[in-house]
Design a protein around this motif. Structure first.
Motif, PDB file in Angstrom:
ATOM      1  N   SER A 177       8.030   4.855 -28.516  1.00 40.56           N
ATOM      2  CA  SER A 177       8.351   4.534 -27.124  1.00 40.56           C
ATOM      3  C   SER A 177       7.648   3.268 -26.656  1.00 40.56           C
ATOM      4  N   ASN A 178       6.787   2.699 -27.507  1.00 43.01           N
ATOM      5  CA  ASN A 178       6.004   1.536 -27.075  1.00 43.01           C
ATOM      6  C   ASN A 178       6.655   0.202 -27.424  1.00 43.01           C
ATOM      7  N   ASN A 179       7.870   0.213 -27.948  1.00 43.87           N
ATOM      8  CA  ASN A 179       8.609  -1.030 -28.132  1.00 43.87           C
ATOM      9  C   ASN A 179      10.100  -0.715 -28.143  1.00 43.87           C
ATOM     10  N   PHE A 180      10.899  -1.691 -27.737  1.00 43.18           N
ATOM     11  CA  PHE A 180      12.342  -1.486 -27.678  1.00 43.18           C
ATOM     12  C   PHE A 180      13.062  -2.824 -27.649  1.00 43.18           C
ATOM     13  N   ALA A 236       9.969   6.025 -19.184  1.00 41.69           N
ATOM     14  CA  ALA A 236       8.907   5.379 -18.398  1.00 41.69           C
ATOM     15  C   ALA A 236       8.667   3.956 -18.881  1.00 41.69           C
ATOM     16  N   SER A 237       8.741   3.736 -20.182  1.00 41.53           N
ATOM     17  CA  SER A 237       8.427   2.413 -20.739  1.00 41.53           C
ATOM     18  C   SER A 237       9.354   1.329 -20.211  1.00 41.53           C
ATOM     19  N   ILE A 238      10.628   1.664 -20.001  1.00 42.03           N
ATOM     20  CA  ILE A 238      11.570   0.639 -19.547  1.00 42.03           C
ATOM     21  C   ILE A 238      11.453   0.372 -18.044  1.00 42.03           C
ATOM     22  N   GLN A 239      10.613   1.158 -17.351  1.00 41.57           N
ATOM     23  CA  GLN A 239      10.395   0.942 -15.921  1.00 41.57           C
ATOM     24  C   GLN A 239       9.075   0.243 -15.625  1.00 41.57           C
ATOM     25  N   LEU A 240       8.271   0.002 -16.660  1.00 37.91           N
ATOM     26  CA  LEU A 240       6.997  -0.682 -16.470  1.00 37.91           C
ATOM     27  C   LEU A 240       7.234  -2.147 -16.091  1.00 37.91           C
ATOM     28  N   PRO A 241       6.257  -2.787 -15.431  1.00 39.46           N
ATOM     29  CA  PRO A 241       6.408  -4.213 -15.098  1.00 39.46           C
ATOM     30  C   PRO A 241       6.684  -5.040 -16.345  1.00 39.46           C
ATOM     31  N   ARG A 242       7.557  -6.037 -16.206  1.00 36.43           N
ATOM     32  CA  ARG A 242       7.921  -6.878 -17.348  1.00 36.43           C
ATOM     33  C   ARG A 242       7.294  -8.252 -17.205  1.00 36.43           C
ATOM     34  N   ILE A 243       6.388  -8.560 -18.114  1.00 35.68           N
ATOM     35  CA  ILE A 243       5.680  -9.827 -18.067  1.00 35.68           C
ATOM     36  C   ILE A 243       6.202 -10.710 -19.187  1.00 35.68           C
ATOM     37  N   SER A 244       6.968 -11.716 -18.822  1.00 37.19           N
ATOM     38  CA  SER A 244       7.554 -12.614 -19.805  1.00 37.19           C
ATOM     39  C   SER A 244       6.697 -13.861 -19.957  1.00 37.19           C
ATOM     40  N   LEU A 245       6.544 -14.318 -21.191  1.00 38.09           N
ATOM     41  CA  LEU A 245       5.814 -15.558 -21.454  1.00 38.09           C
ATOM     42  C   LEU A 245       6.727 -16.772 -21.367  1.00 38.09           C
ATOM     43  N   SER A 297       2.472 -11.705 -32.942  1.00 37.62           N
ATOM     44  CA  SER A 297       2.669 -12.887 -32.118  1.00 37.62           C
ATOM     45  C   SER A 297       2.579 -12.554 -30.644  1.00 37.62           C
ATOM     46  N   LEU A 298       3.202 -11.426 -30.247  1.00 37.67           N
ATOM     47  CA  LEU A 298       3.185 -11.033 -28.847  1.00 37.67           C
ATOM     48  C   LEU A 298       1.788 -10.663 -28.391  1.00 37.67           C
ATOM     49  N   LEU A 299       1.059  -9.924 -29.226  1.00 35.71           N
ATOM     50  CA  LEU A 299      -0.312  -9.546 -28.880  1.00 35.71           C
ATOM     51  C   LEU A 299      -1.182 -10.784 -28.704  1.00 35.71           C
ATOM     52  N   LEU A 300      -1.030 -11.765 -29.592  1.00 36.34           N
ATOM     53  CA  LEU A 300      -1.797 -12.991 -29.496  1.00 36.34           C
ATOM     54  C   LEU A 300      -1.445 -13.765 -28.245  1.00 36.34           C
ATOM     55  N   TYR A 326      13.377  -8.683 -27.158  1.00 35.59           N
ATOM     56  CA  TYR A 326      12.457  -7.814 -27.869  1.00 35.59           C
ATOM     57  C   TYR A 326      11.240  -7.553 -26.986  1.00 35.59           C
ATOM     58  N   ALA A 327      10.838  -6.302 -26.877  1.00 33.53           N
ATOM     59  CA  ALA A 327       9.777  -5.945 -25.939  1.00 33.53           C
ATOM     60  C   ALA A 327       8.774  -4.993 -26.572  1.00 33.53           C
ATOM     61  N   VAL A 328       7.507  -5.171 -26.190  1.00 34.75           N
ATOM     62  CA  VAL A 328       6.425  -4.286 -26.624  1.00 34.75           C
ATOM     63  C   VAL A 328       5.591  -3.926 -25.404  1.00 34.75           C
ATOM     64  N   VAL A 329       5.253  -2.656 -25.264  1.00 37.41           N
ATOM     65  CA  VAL A 329       4.405  -2.211 -24.156  1.00 37.41           C
ATOM     66  C   VAL A 329       2.949  -2.432 -24.532  1.00 37.41           C
ATOM     67  N   ILE A 330       2.258  -3.239 -23.718  1.00 36.48           N
ATOM     68  CA  ILE A 330       0.846  -3.543 -23.948  1.00 36.48           C
ATOM     69  C   ILE A 330       0.098  -3.442 -22.631  1.00 36.48           C
ATOM     70  N   ASP A 331      -0.895  -2.586 -22.590  1.00 36.80           N
ATOM     71  CA  ASP A 331      -1.783  -2.476 -21.433  1.00 36.80           C
ATOM     72  C   ASP A 331      -1.027  -2.258 -20.122  1.00 36.80           C
ATOM     73  N   GLY A 332      -0.071  -1.353 -20.143  1.00 34.56           N
ATOM     74  CA  GLY A 332       0.624  -0.982 -18.925  1.00 34.56           C
ATOM     75  C   GLY A 332       1.745  -1.884 -18.490  1.00 34.56           C
TER      76      GLY A 332
END
Length: 224
Positions: free
Chosen positions: A196-199, A164-173, A9-12, A209-215
């Motif tokens: 490390s790509n989701n937390f 590092a993942s928890i410091q990346l920009p957070r883009i909320s929909l 769902s998040l990827l879509l 709920y968070a997933v790291v996608i494309d930086g």
């Protein structure tokens, strides 16, 4: 199964942000800007031929970008302090220079009510920022994680990558999920085993709920 459905769902949802053709339906009164996960108010973007232009001061809000204005030559110089790349644009000119390479701007930089306006998406792409479009909220989303942070996220050392993942920009929909700062403000993080790509980020009784996608970190759901 629930986790798989959430990630799909998040990827879509993030993929839908790239539907830039919908920009044509926006008027400048409706248009919003989101820079590195934070709403940028008071920037007064305009749309010319379906292209979003912003005042040069807006560009300086993108992390690691420094903007200089030469009033004599009417030239804007944007320097990326992280990569040392440099972009030069001139008011009224369709040509620009990325370092020493000449490229076409598409929409000329212009002056409106005393402010110099430049094409936002062009600058972002030229300096390796990610530029997305959210048709639901009519928002231009631009983010630019540092190269150092991306290198740390790519590390084969799990703890370093997670930090590092928890410091990346957070883009909320969804506005109600937006975080106040990169990396959160207090709260607790939970990561799946050996990932490390989701937390999950828990704060004041609410879990996101968070997933790291494309930086960037995509937030897409919460539970009490």
């Amino acid at each position: 199964m629930k986790k798989s459905l959430f990630v799909c769902s998040l990827l879509l949802s993030l993929a839908m942000l790239t539907a830039t053709g919908a920009m044509a339906a926006s008027s400048q009164e409706e248009l919003s800007l989101n820079i590195n996960g934070s709403v940028a108010n008071g920037q007064n973007p305009i749309v010319i031929d379906n292209v979003t232009l912003v005042p040069i001061r807006t560009v300086s809000l993108i992390p690691n970008l420094k903007v200089d204005w030469d009033n004599k030559t009417k030239t804007v110089t944007v320097t990326d302090s992280d990569t040392k790349n440099k972009l030069k644009l001139t008011v009224g000119s369709n040509s620009a220079y990325v370092n020493d390479k000449k490229v076409s701007v598409g929409i000329n930089p212009t002056v409106k009510e005393g402010a110099v306006y430049v094409p936002f998406r062009f600058i972002g792409k030229a300096l390796n920022a990610k530029v997305l479009w959210n048709p639901d909220t009519k928002t231009v989303v631009i983010y630019k994680p540092s190269q150092t942070l991306l290198q740390r996220f790519a590390s084969n050392k799990l703890e370093e990558s997670r930090n590092a993942s928890i410091q990346l920009p957070r883009i909320s929909l969804h506005e109600e999920l937006a975080s106040t700062e990169e990396g959160g403000d207090g709260g607790t993080y939970y990561s799946p085993n050996k990932q490390s790509n989701n937390f999950i980020y828990a704060y004041r009784g609410i879990a996101q709920y968070a997933v790291v996608i494309d930086g960037a970190v995509g937030l897409n759901g919460k539970a009490k």
